[in-house]
Design an enzyme around this catalytic site. Structure first.
Site, mmCIF file in Angstrom:
data_model
loop_
_atom_site.group_PDB
_atom_site.id
_atom_site.type_symbol
_atom_site.label_atom_id
_atom_site.label_comp_id
_atom_site.label_asym_id
_atom_site.label_seq_id
_atom_site.Cartn_x
_atom_site.Cartn_y
_atom_site.Cartn_z
ATOM 1 C CG ASP A 1 2.026 5.323 0.698
ATOM 2 O OD1 ASP A 1 1.500 4.445 1.003
ATOM 3 O OD2 ASP A 1 2.286 5.842 0.005
ATOM 4 C CB ILE A 2 0.358 5.933 6.491
ATOM 5 C CG1 ILE A 2 1.965 5.427 7.393
ATOM 6 C CG2 ILE A 2 -0.599 5.576 7.278
ATOM 7 C CD1 ILE A 2 1.963 6.600 8.229
ATOM 8 C CD GLU B 1 1.949 9.829 2.796
ATOM 9 O OE1 GLU B 1 1.068 9.929 1.921
ATOM 10 O OE2 GLU B 1 2.484 10.919 3.056
#
Length: 305
Positions: free
Chosen positions: A183-184, A226
């Site tokens: 994920d970001i 995300e």
């Protein structure tokens, strides 16, 4: 040695046995060919799954037309299925139904294919045409409901539908299968500081950059917010780790210019299928590695033991 690529189209036959000379079932000379054609026709009607269809075809004809390797690729090259080890002598065919391109199939082996074998192979490929077209249409319909509207990559429903099947195929072929979950980092801060329009742009660009980093046989899924998953066919632990690190570096180098210069990073967790893994367990191991990456500094790859 590769022979020129030939074409097989729907004008070749209109009935499973029509491609074979004669119609007398009592003629022992053609009886085995008719039996194989009918067996193949029945088997190909049993599935709409593209991978299963190609595998059924390859396995059914293998005793009659021995080969060391077989492959199938769609007309735009976005799906590649291969069996065995490529050898020197190859034959390849473009497949068509009413001018609709269904892709290319190829076979190879150490010894040259005889004219009799290639003629029989072409007749058998003609039987594959309509089941293959139906499988491709089915796949297209399924895929349209499995696409994330924002990023254009596969969505969570696609992931949940496909992972168990990929595990089954991996075990049947005794091949490796790995997962990258990422994920970001600090994505909420991006939304809070720059707004959801910029956040959406970041998600789209990250997805595009990751897709450019993986092979056409791998699959990227957005499973929520995300968070993303990459399913890697035929990839062992070290290969998955190398790819995850390449993805991390590629995203780290991206610069978003609206409304001002912005960089993002990823945290990634990697797990490779082991004997006791279910789809859920495999994901949980990769996800746990992701959370270790986030908890120990972010912008890094952690591999599950």
């Amino acid at each position: 040695m590769t022979d020129p690529i030939q074409s097989i189209d729907s004008s070749r036959m209109s009935h499973p046995v029509a491609a074979f000379p004669g119609g007398d079932y009592q003629k022992s000379k053609i009886q085995p060919e008719l039996a194989l054609a009918l067996e193949l026709t029945n088997k190909l009607q049993s599935t709409l799954e593209l991978e299963s269809l190609i595998e059924l075809f390859v396995n059914t004809i293998s005793k009659t037309i021995p080969h060391d390797a077989a492959s199938y690729q769609t007309s735009i090259g976005e799906f590649l299925l291969s069996f065995g080890q490529q050898a020197r002598h190859q034959v390849s065919y473009n497949l068509k139904v009413l001018e609709q391109d269904l892709g290319r199939v190829g076979f190879s082996r150490k010894t040259r294919f005889t004219q009799t074998e290639t003629e029989q192979l072409e007749n058998l490929l003609a039987i594959l045409l309509y089941p293959l077209r139906n499988a491709l249409l089915y796949r297209e319909a399924i895929q349209s409901s499995f696409v994330d509207a924002l990023t254009g990559v596969k969505n969570r429903a696609a992931y949940e539908s496909n992972l168990s099947r990929e595990i089954e195929i991996s075990r049947r072929r005794s091949s490796e299968l790995s997962l990258i979950v990422f994920d970001i980092d600090h994505f909420k801060r991006v939304n809070d500081r720059f707004g959801h329009t910029v956040g959406d742009l970041v998600l789209k660009n990250v997805a595009q950059a990751v897709e450019a980093s993986i092979r056409c046989s791998d699959a990227l899924y957005r499973i929520g917010g995300e968070e993303f998953v990459v399913v890697l066919n035929g990839t062992d632990r070290s290969g998955a780790q190398l790819l995850a690190e390449r993805i991390r570096k590629n995203i780290e180098s991206l610069v978003f210019t609206s409304p001002r210069a912005l960089n993002v990073t990823l945290s990634l967790g990697v797990a490779t299928l082991v004997k006791e893994d279910s789809a859920r367990k495999l994901f949980e191991r990769a996800d746990a590695a992701l959370y270790r990456a986030k908890g120990t500094g972010r912008n890094q790859v952690i591999v599950s033991e």
